[in-house]
Scaffold this motif. Structure first.
Motif, PDB file in Angstrom:
ATOM      1  N   ALA A  46       1.089  -1.179  -0.174  1.00  0.00           N
ATOM      2  CA  ALA A  46       0.086  -0.032  -0.016  1.00  0.00           C
ATOM      3  C   ALA A  46       0.932   1.266  -0.124  1.00  0.00           C
ATOM      4  O   ALA A  46       0.691   2.216  -0.588  1.00  0.00           O
ATOM      5  CB  ALA A  46      -1.065  -0.146   1.303  1.00  0.00           C
ATOM      6  N   SER A  47       1.938   1.271   0.670  1.00  0.00           N
ATOM      7  CA  SER A  47       2.883   2.303   0.614  1.00  0.00           C
ATOM      8  C   SER A  47       3.598   2.606  -0.522  1.00  0.00           C
ATOM      9  O   SER A  47       3.654   3.543  -1.075  1.00  0.00           O
ATOM     10  CB  SER A  47       3.701   2.111   1.842  1.00  0.00           C
ATOM     11  OG  SER A  47       3.397   2.236   3.059  1.00  0.00           O
ATOM     12  N   SER A  48       3.768   1.516  -0.969  1.00  0.00           N
ATOM     13  CA  SER A  48       4.595   1.500  -2.361  1.00  0.00           C
ATOM     14  C   SER A  48       3.585   2.161  -3.726  1.00  0.00           C
ATOM     15  O   SER A  48       3.916   2.796  -4.242  1.00  0.00           O
ATOM     16  CB  SER A  48       5.169   0.181  -2.838  1.00  0.00           C
ATOM     17  OG  SER A  48       6.212  -0.017  -1.998  1.00  0.00           O
ATOM     18  N   LEU A 259      13.000   6.953  -5.483  1.00  0.00           N
ATOM     19  CA  LEU A 259      11.899   6.321  -4.343  1.00  0.00           C
ATOM     20  C   LEU A 259      11.043   5.583  -5.376  1.00  0.00           C
ATOM     21  O   LEU A 259      10.482   4.584  -4.742  1.00  0.00           O
ATOM     22  CB  LEU A 259      11.374   7.374  -3.714  1.00  0.00           C
ATOM     23  CG  LEU A 259      12.328   8.179  -2.778  1.00  0.00           C
ATOM     24  CD1 LEU A 259      11.601   9.254  -1.910  1.00  0.00           C
ATOM     25  CD2 LEU A 259      13.114   7.230  -1.847  1.00  0.00           C
ATOM     26  N   GLY A 260      10.559   5.738  -6.405  1.00  0.00           N
ATOM     27  CA  GLY A 260       9.693   5.325  -7.321  1.00  0.00           C
ATOM     28  C   GLY A 260      10.345   3.817  -7.852  1.00  0.00           C
ATOM     29  O   GLY A 260       9.650   2.838  -7.778  1.00  0.00           O
ATOM     30  N   CYS A 265       9.979  -2.215  -7.068  1.00  0.00           N
ATOM     31  CA  CYS A 265      10.552  -3.408  -6.703  1.00  0.00           C
ATOM     32  C   CYS A 265       9.890  -4.099  -5.675  1.00  0.00           C
ATOM     33  O   CYS A 265       9.526  -5.259  -5.443  1.00  0.00           O
ATOM     34  CB  CYS A 265      11.904  -3.277  -6.377  1.00  0.00           C
ATOM     35  SG  CYS A 265      13.156  -2.580  -7.677  1.00  0.00           S
ATOM     36  N   VAL A 266       9.413  -3.285  -4.753  1.00  0.00           N
ATOM     37  CA  VAL A 266       8.510  -3.843  -3.472  1.00  0.00           C
ATOM     38  C   VAL A 266       7.259  -4.517  -4.189  1.00  0.00           C
ATOM     39  O   VAL A 266       6.971  -5.548  -3.802  1.00  0.00           O
ATOM     40  CB  VAL A 266       8.133  -2.724  -2.668  1.00  0.00           C
ATOM     41  CG1 VAL A 266       7.161  -3.340  -1.525  1.00  0.00           C
ATOM     42  CG2 VAL A 266       9.428  -2.476  -1.831  1.00  0.00           C
ATOM     43  N   ILE A 267       6.501  -3.771  -4.949  1.00  0.00           N
ATOM     44  CA  ILE A 267       5.455  -4.513  -5.649  1.00  0.00           C
ATOM     45  C   ILE A 267       5.584  -5.662  -6.498  1.00  0.00           C
ATOM     46  O   ILE A 267       5.111  -6.623  -6.394  1.00  0.00           O
ATOM     47  CB  ILE A 267       4.572  -3.325  -6.587  1.00  0.00           C
ATOM     48  CG1 ILE A 267       3.997  -2.325  -5.538  1.00  0.00           C
ATOM     49  CG2 ILE A 267       3.309  -3.820  -7.085  1.00  0.00           C
ATOM     50  CD1 ILE A 267       3.416  -1.102  -6.288  1.00  0.00           C
TER      51      ILE A 267
END
Length: 283
Positions: A46-48, A259-260, A265-267
């Motif tokens: 959600a944060s990503s 940051l994007g 990468c997280v998602i």
């Protein structure tokens, strides 16, 4: 005997219940432990997504700001009747407007890919962010190098324009001197080496006057009535100021792009580890 049998039966029931409770407790503890990483993972996703959506909106906002800066620079050129066919002078405005178009397109891609949580779209978005990030870092370095080349080209252009001034075609020079409140290329003495000085000795154009509606007629007998600073310095300050604004925007946007990339990468890693399909934005 009956009481003893009832007592033994109750003890058996209690001991069986305790055994079942002790058997189920590790399972519940294990489920709590296993659910914690999932909750943390959902929070990270959600944060990503929030970061990527915010980044997409900033793509559009920065694109609009850069388009305004580029249009403003061209408008200033037209206002001063500067020849916009000169590639060196027009290059900053063209580069800035081109960046604004790129920002809008990539903002649209990032928004759609994030909401749909498309693995293909996010992969393209990551590749684009990385390439633009590298290009912006290079642009910052080139901008510092390029701005030093503007001064000699601008000086050459102004010298050619002012040297042709004879009082008949007054729009270009007079508009420039009136708007920038300047006189001559370097200062008011620059007029002594022009065609104007040959036909109007010991004087400068009336557009050099501080108050063009007053008693000033451009003669050099009273310098207090004239602008004494040159137009090249004033015009250079405007161009450099626009450059600094643009470079500041590019630097801030490069940080957000970094940051994007982390958010993509997280998602992507979460999609590959435990989920299929796409997750609603506010899940």
């Amino acid at each position: 005997m009956k009481f003893q049998k009832v007592h033994i039966l109750l003890l058996a029931i209690v001991s069986k219940a305790e055994a079942e409770a002790s058997t189920n407790q590790p399972c519940s503890a294990m489920s709590e432990v296993s659910s914690a990483p999932l909750d943390n993972m959902d929070c990270g996703i959600a944060s990503s997504k929030t970061v990527l959506l915010f980044l997409s909106l900033l793509f559009w906002a920065v694109g609009a700001a850069l388009a305004y800066i580029g249009a403003y620079l061209i408008q200033r050129y037209n206002q001063f009747s500067i020849d916009v066919q000169d590639k060196v002078v027009l290059a900053p405005a063209i580069i800035i407007i081109a960046f604004s178009v790129v920002m809008f397109l990539f903002g649209l891609l990032g928004c759609c890919a994030t909401i749909r949580e498309s693995k293909f779209g996010l992969s393209i978005f990551f590749l684009i962010i990385f390439l633009i990030f590298a290009a912006e870092v290079a642009a910052l370095v080139l901008s510092f190098l390029y701005q030093n080349k503007i001064n000699p080209e601008l000086e050459k252009l102004l010298n050619a324009t002012f040297s042709k001034y004879d009082g008949n075609d007054k729009e270009i020079v007079d508009n420039l001197q009136s708007e920038l409140k300047c006189c001559g290329v370097f200062n008011y003495t620059s007029w002594l080496n022009t065609n104007w000085s040959a036909s109007h000795p010991n004087s400068v154009p009336k557009s050099c006057c501080i108050n063009t509606n007053g008693t000033c007629n451009g003669t050099l007998t009273d310098l207090k009535l004239l602008h004494l600073n040159g137009c090249e310095t004033e015009l250079e300050s405007i161009i450099h100021r626009v450059f600094y604004y643009a470079m500041g925007v590019i630097l801030g946007f490069a940080i957000l792009k970094f940051l994007g990339m982390l958010s993509v990468c997280v998602i992507a890693c979460s999609n590959g580890s435990r989920r299929s399909g796409y997750e609603p934005l506010y899940a």
